[in-house]
Design an enzyme around this catalytic site. Structure first.
Site, mmCIF file in Angstrom:
data_model
loop_
_atom_site.group_PDB
_atom_site.id
_atom_site.type_symbol
_atom_site.label_atom_id
_atom_site.label_comp_id
_atom_site.label_asym_id
_atom_site.label_seq_id
_atom_site.Cartn_x
_atom_site.Cartn_y
_atom_site.Cartn_z
ATOM 1 N N ARG A 10 0.859 -1.195 0.000
ATOM 2 C CA ARG A 10 0.000 0.000 0.000
ATOM 3 C C ARG A 10 0.891 1.239 0.000
ATOM 4 O O ARG A 10 1.695 1.419 0.912
ATOM 5 C CB ARG A 10 -0.899 0.005 1.236
ATOM 6 N N GLY A 60 -6.870 -1.010 -6.834
ATOM 7 C CA GLY A 60 -8.187 -0.542 -6.391
ATOM 8 C C GLY A 60 -8.261 0.974 -6.404
ATOM 9 O O GLY A 60 -7.529 1.639 -7.161
ATOM 10 N N GLY A 99 -7.382 3.705 -4.382
ATOM 11 C CA GLY A 99 -6.218 4.573 -4.191
ATOM 12 C C GLY A 99 -5.232 4.407 -5.336
ATOM 13 O O GLY A 99 -4.674 5.386 -5.849
ATOM 14 N N THR A 109 -10.208 -5.489 -6.735
ATOM 15 C CA THR A 109 -10.556 -5.376 -5.303
ATOM 16 C C THR A 109 -11.713 -6.304 -4.943
ATOM 17 O O THR A 109 -12.649 -6.467 -5.724
ATOM 18 C CB THR A 109 -10.945 -3.945 -4.853
ATOM 19 N N ASP A 155 -13.648 -5.480 -2.759
ATOM 20 C CA ASP A 155 -14.703 -4.576 -2.276
ATOM 21 C C ASP A 155 -15.725 -4.189 -3.356
ATOM 22 O O ASP A 155 -16.802 -3.682 -3.027
ATOM 23 C CB ASP A 155 -14.077 -3.297 -1.705
ATOM 24 N N ARG A 201 -28.097 -20.356 18.488
ATOM 25 C CA ARG A 201 -27.298 -19.206 18.885
ATOM 26 C C ARG A 201 -27.461 -18.036 17.911
ATOM 27 O O ARG A 201 -27.809 -18.220 16.749
ATOM 28 C CB ARG A 201 -25.818 -19.582 18.870
ATOM 29 N N GLY A 236 -14.843 -4.806 4.175
ATOM 30 C CA GLY A 236 -15.460 -3.660 3.491
ATOM 31 C C GLY A 236 -15.651 -2.527 4.475
ATOM 32 O O GLY A 236 -16.563 -2.597 5.309
ATOM 33 N N GLU A 255 -17.300 -4.560 8.004
ATOM 34 C CA GLU A 255 -16.302 -3.930 8.890
ATOM 35 C C GLU A 255 -16.635 -2.460 9.156
ATOM 36 O O GLU A 255 -16.395 -1.941 10.231
ATOM 37 C CB GLU A 255 -14.927 -3.919 8.204
ATOM 38 N N GLN A 282 -10.759 -13.901 3.079
ATOM 39 C CA GLN A 282 -11.635 -13.472 1.985
ATOM 40 C C GLN A 282 -10.856 -13.003 0.753
ATOM 41 O O GLN A 282 -11.402 -12.901 -0.339
ATOM 42 C CB GLN A 282 -12.556 -12.345 2.466
HETATM 43 O O1 F6P Z 1 -9.426 -3.068 0.087
HETATM 44 C C1 F6P Z 1 -9.543 -4.425 0.302
HETATM 45 C C2 F6P Z 1 -9.589 -4.760 1.758
HETATM 46 O O2 F6P Z 1 -9.523 -6.160 1.842
HETATM 47 C C3 F6P Z 1 -10.781 -4.243 2.533
HETATM 48 O O3 F6P Z 1 -11.964 -4.956 2.334
HETATM 49 C C4 F6P Z 1 -10.269 -4.341 3.941
HETATM 50 O O4 F6P Z 1 -10.985 -3.485 4.775
HETATM 51 C C5 F6P Z 1 -8.840 -3.931 3.789
HETATM 52 O O5 F6P Z 1 -8.483 -4.247 2.459
HETATM 53 C C6 F6P Z 1 -7.877 -4.596 4.738
HETATM 54 O O6 F6P Z 1 -6.626 -4.025 4.554
HETATM 55 P P1 F6P Z 1 -5.246 -4.624 5.058
HETATM 56 O O7 F6P Z 1 -4.941 -5.802 4.199
HETATM 57 O O8 F6P Z 1 -4.279 -3.524 4.856
HETATM 58 O O9 F6P Z 1 -5.460 -5.023 6.476
#
Ligand code: F6P
Length: 364
Positions: free
Chosen positions: A75, A112, A114, A135, A137, A172, A180, A232, A286
């Site tokens: 990143r 994605g 950014g 992505t 997302d 339960r 996300g 999230e 995921q």
């Molecule tokens: O952008 C993809 C993603 O997997 C999001 O869904 C998640 O919130 C984030 O990246 C997690 O980021 P990192 O891998 O930096 O913990």
């Protein structure tokens, strides 16, 4: 001879390798193998610090089904692109220098939100850029679908399926927290596919009383268990009224007591109903593993299209899919725009018709 650069940027996802394979295979076919491909290591970092390797045709064989990225990723936040690195290096100038030194005809960027902003920046700086929408997302503007998304839906759905059987056995309440932060596509789709009773996404702020009311109502109707799919980035109605700064503070405070929003919701339900609530967080699972067949086809199509665009010199664009047709959209039109779930869209209406609750329902 075509000289092409390639990099994968940001959080990884399934089908990054499949996409690069699609680009490379098509280029080798179009140019009768008169192509040189340079792969930058760990995304923009490799471009900044001239960390790359010359790829061979063999690098792209046998990777259709392999998750992750053979080039590595990192990143590199867009907002820091104009800040010099700790040694005073001008990152943008450094990336341009690498591009020029290698005499690239085009740089293909798999990324994605950014990453596409930086792709647009480099395009505005005069480099020939083609973006590819990656992505889990699915929140990239200008494309109906991103690669990685459907594979992540499969995994998150499988988690909910597994939780379903144990939840039913033990009567339960279960929360499954799905990735996300800014967009709820993954939670919405996996939630619907897994038969969740309540789905909480950032685009539809929830009222905890309404969530609790649904849980109690279900119990009163004889349903022993409840499955709640929580993104999230799920927000309460109050959170939604806060400024960005105040919301950040509220999240920081919450994280001192709970590992994530799902645990706060679980504690609130337990306090109100006296029933135990279990939380499952599949997290980075995921993003892992093999791409599903949908993503293999989508990414191969997108990769082939990117190569075609190179041959036509259609730069400054991101490959997209709209109404099942692979096409392209100008980077400047999509950069910085988030595609979120429209609370008034058909899918939300249909989910509500099915009886799925979103936590914004009035308490009867
Ligand atoms: O952008 C993809 C993603 O997997 C999001 O869904 C998640 O919130 C984030 O990246 C997690 O980021 P990192 O891998 O930096 O913990």
């Amino acid at each position: 001879m075509k000289r092409i650069g390639m990099l994968t940027s940001g959080g990884d996802c399934q089908a990054l390798n499949a996409t690069m394979r699609g680009v490379a295979k098509t280029l080798y076919n179009l140019y009768d193998e008169s192509v040189e491909i340079y792969g930058f290591i760990d995304g923009y970092k490799g471009l900044m610090y001239e960390d790359y390797r010359k790829m061979s045709k063999d690098d792209f064989t046998g990777i259709l089904t392999i998750g992750g990225t053979i080039l590595g990723s990192s990143r590199q936040p867009f907002k820091k692109m104009r800040e010099p690195d700790p040694n005073g290096l001008d990152k943008v100038e450094a990336m341009k220098t690498t591009y020029r030194r290698l005499r690239l005809d085009c740089l293909v960027i798999l990324g994605g939100n950014g990453s596409q902003k930086t792709a647009n920046l480099l395009s505005e700086e005069g480099l020939n850029i083609i973006g590819l929408p990656k992505t889990i997302d699915n929140d990239l503007w200008g494309t109906d679908m991103t690669f990685g998304f459907q594979s992540a839906v499969d995994i998150a759905t499988n988690v909910i399926d597994c939780i379903h059987t144990t939840a039913a056995s033990h009567n339960r309440i279960f929360i499954v927290e799905i990735m996300g932060h800014g967009a709820g596509w993954l939670t919405l789709n996996a939630g619907m596919a897994g038969g969740a009773d309540i789905i909480l996404i950032p685009e539809i702020p929830y009222n905890i009383e309404s969530v609790i009311d649904t849980v109690i109502h279900r119990a009163n109707k004889g349903h022993g268990f409840t499955i709640i799919a929580v993104a999230e980035g799920a927000k309460t109605m109050e959170d939604a009224t806060l400024s960005k700064k105040d919301y950040k503070k509220r999240v920081e405070k919450m994280l001192k007591s709970y590992p994530s929003i799902s645990y706060e919701i679980a504690a609130q339900i337990t306090a109100a109903c006296g029933q135990e609530v279990r939380v499952t967080v599949p997290g980075h699972m995921q993003r892992g593993g093999a791409p599903d067949p949908y993503d293999r086809v989508l990414s191969s199509r997108m990769g082939a299209h990117a190569a075609l665009m190179i041959s036509r010199e259609e730069y400054g664009q991101m490959v997209a899919i709209k109404n099942s047709t692979v096409c392209s959209v100008p980077l400047k039109e999509i950069a910085g725009k988030l595609k979120t779930v429209d609370p008034d869209s058909d899918i939300i209406r249909e989910a509500r018709l099915l009886g799925i609750k979103f936590g914004d329902e009035k308490i009867k």
